[in-house]
Design an enzyme around this catalytic site. Structure first.
Site, PDB file in Angstrom:
ATOM      1  N   ASN A  10      58.670  28.266  19.684  1.00 52.42           N
ATOM      2  CA  ASN A  10      59.456  28.936  18.997  1.00 52.42           C
ATOM      3  C   ASN A  10      60.746  28.479  18.750  1.00 52.42           C
ATOM      4  O   ASN A  10      61.546  28.166  19.507  1.00 52.42           O
ATOM      5  CB  ASN A  10      59.764  30.568  20.015  1.00 52.42           C
ATOM      6  CG  ASN A  10      60.461  31.530  19.267  1.00 52.42           C
ATOM      7  OD1 ASN A  10      60.608  31.445  17.898  1.00 52.42           O
ATOM      8  ND2 ASN A  10      61.720  32.250  20.329  1.00 52.42           N
ATOM      9  N   LYS A  12      63.406  29.113  16.689  1.00 49.87           N
ATOM     10  CA  LYS A  12      64.525  30.346  16.586  1.00 49.87           C
ATOM     11  C   LYS A  12      65.607  29.413  15.701  1.00 49.87           C
ATOM     12  O   LYS A  12      65.003  29.517  14.595  1.00 49.87           O
ATOM     13  CB  LYS A  12      65.202  29.987  18.099  1.00 49.87           C
ATOM     14  CG  LYS A  12      64.181  30.260  19.724  1.00 49.87           C
ATOM     15  CD  LYS A  12      64.988  30.318  20.833  1.00 49.87           C
ATOM     16  CE  LYS A  12      64.080  30.439  22.161  1.00 49.87           C
ATOM     17  NZ  LYS A  12      64.966  30.643  22.909  1.00 49.87           N
ATOM     18  N   HIS A  95      61.131  39.469  19.959  1.00 47.85           N
ATOM     19  CA  HIS A  95      62.163  38.878  21.094  1.00 47.85           C
ATOM     20  C   HIS A  95      63.292  39.031  22.156  1.00 47.85           C
ATOM     21  O   HIS A  95      63.939  40.361  21.224  1.00 47.85           O
ATOM     22  CB  HIS A  95      62.535  37.509  20.715  1.00 47.85           C
ATOM     23  CG  HIS A  95      62.604  36.348  21.422  1.00 47.85           C
ATOM     24  ND1 HIS A  95      64.412  36.126  22.036  1.00 47.85           N
ATOM     25  CD2 HIS A  95      62.214  35.264  21.753  1.00 47.85           C
ATOM     26  CE1 HIS A  95      64.397  34.792  22.564  1.00 47.85           C
ATOM     27  NE2 HIS A  95      62.465  34.433  22.693  1.00 47.85           N
ATOM     28  N   GLU A  97      66.321  37.576  22.286  1.00 48.42           N
ATOM     29  CA  GLU A  97      67.358  37.589  22.043  1.00 48.42           C
ATOM     30  C   GLU A  97      67.205  38.638  20.366  1.00 48.42           C
ATOM     31  O   GLU A  97      68.589  38.778  20.295  1.00 48.42           O
ATOM     32  CB  GLU A  97      67.001  36.311  20.899  1.00 48.42           C
ATOM     33  CG  GLU A  97      67.663  34.743  22.224  1.00 48.42           C
ATOM     34  CD  GLU A  97      66.822  33.757  22.383  1.00 48.42           C
ATOM     35  OE1 GLU A  97      66.356  33.237  20.604  1.00 48.42           O
ATOM     36  OE2 GLU A  97      66.867  33.136  23.133  1.00 48.42           O
ATOM     37  N   GLU A 167      58.378  37.604  28.843  1.00 45.36           N
ATOM     38  CA  GLU A 167      59.218  36.223  28.923  1.00 45.36           C
ATOM     39  C   GLU A 167      59.979  36.445  29.961  1.00 45.36           C
ATOM     40  O   GLU A 167      61.366  37.174  29.344  1.00 45.36           O
ATOM     41  CB  GLU A 167      59.781  36.256  27.543  1.00 45.36           C
ATOM     42  CG  GLU A 167      59.070  35.333  26.684  1.00 45.36           C
ATOM     43  CD  GLU A 167      59.412  34.505  25.624  1.00 45.36           C
ATOM     44  OE1 GLU A 167      59.345  33.170  25.246  1.00 45.36           O
ATOM     45  OE2 GLU A 167      60.087  35.029  24.366  1.00 45.36           O
ATOM     46  N   GLY A 173      65.298  30.040  27.918  1.00 46.17           N
ATOM     47  CA  GLY A 173      67.055  28.128  28.167  1.00 46.17           C
ATOM     48  C   GLY A 173      67.096  28.132  29.009  1.00 46.17           C
ATOM     49  O   GLY A 173      68.641  27.290  28.624  1.00 46.17           O
ATOM     50  N   SER A 213      61.295  28.356  29.478  1.00 50.48           N
ATOM     51  CA  SER A 213      61.096  27.626  30.339  1.00 50.48           C
ATOM     52  C   SER A 213      59.993  26.463  30.530  1.00 50.48           C
ATOM     53  O   SER A 213      60.081  25.688  31.685  1.00 50.48           O
ATOM     54  CB  SER A 213      62.688  26.936  31.790  1.00 50.48           C
ATOM     55  OG  SER A 213      64.255  28.037  31.458  1.00 50.48           O
TER      56      SER A 213
END
Ligand code: PGA
Length: 249
Positions: A10, A12, A95, A97, A167, A173, A213
């Site tokens: 991904n 991003k 996702h 985010e 996730e 991250g 991660s």
């Protein structure tokens, strides 16, 4: 039971067209003998260039979002037909985010997933708890609710076209990975939820990735767990060598 593992990058909001070409040119030979499905989810602006480079390779192309409507007045959005035209096979939906910064809800995740399926795109549906939810013991309830919401109205026959990515938001991250046992336990809860909503066979067949991660160092331990069928990789997908090590683990 045999689920083919699936490792997806991904990217991003990273990689210009120029950077995309450089990264994929390096990556393609490194993963050509992969024993798993390999997907690279790129920003919209890179999709056309990526599709051209990936033609004839074992890497499938993915997008990072899709709108639920076929077309219309949705400034800044991209439809499933537009992605199909660019030879996109997978699309990330929901996702964290998107949920955190762009108001994505279980309902919009569901609508986006259905739109993807209606055009034969395979959604990678993301779920996961926030740190405060984990700390207050709500992880199971949160992922169950997210799965129920995301799968509302999706028929059993479509499950084979769906990938789930678990996730934990606090692991994305941050360099903090869920322990392999924690990830496996929560993914087992997700599988049970699918069994309840559909049936046991479907739950055994659906592929569920871990994300947050994941890297070349921790991939082996995570992939050794019975419920973990792959990974959705952010940071470590931006370097060909790192990503290929995860793929070839
Ligand atoms: P990360 O991102 O690997 O950088 O933690 C994973 C993701 O957001 O899908």
């Amino acid at each position: 039971m045999s689920r083919t593992p699936i490792i997806a990058g991904n990217w991003k909001m990273n990689n210009t067209i120029k950077e995309t070409k450089a990264l994929l040119t390096e990556l393609i030979p490194l993963v050509k003998d992969a024993a798993c499905d390999v997907v690279v989810c790129a920003p919209y602006t890179s999709l056309a260039a990526a599709a051209k480079l990936l033609r004839g390779t074992n890497i499938k192309l993915g997008a990072e979002n899709v709108h639920w409507a076929e077309k219309g007045a949705f400034t800044g959005e991209i439809s499933a037909d537009m992605l199909k035209e660019l030879k996109v096979a997978y699309v990330i939906v929901g996702h964290s985010e998107r949920r955190q910064y762009f108001g994505e809800t279980d309902e919009t995740v569901n609508m986006r997933a259905k739109a993807a399926l209606s055009r034969k795109l395979k959604p990678i549906i993301c779920v996961g708890e926030l740190l405060e939810e984990r700390e207050s013991g709500k992880t199971e309830a949160v992922v169950k609710a997210q799965i129920k919401g995301a799968f509302a109205g999706i028929p059993t026959r479509q499950l084979k076209n769906i990938v789930i990515a678990y996730e934990p938001v606090w692991a994305i991250g941050t360099g903090k990975t869920a322990t392999a046992d924690d990830a496996d336990n929560t993914i087992a809860v997700i599988r049970k939820t699918i069994a309840k909503l559909y049936n046991k066979g479907a739950a055994e067949e659906i592929r569920i990735q871990y994300g947050g991660s994941m890297n070349a160092k921790n991939v082996a331990e995570l992939m050794a767990k019975p419920n973990i069928d792959g990974g959705l990789i952010g940071g470590a997908s931006l370097k060909a060598e790192d990503f290929s090590k995860i793929v070839n683990n």
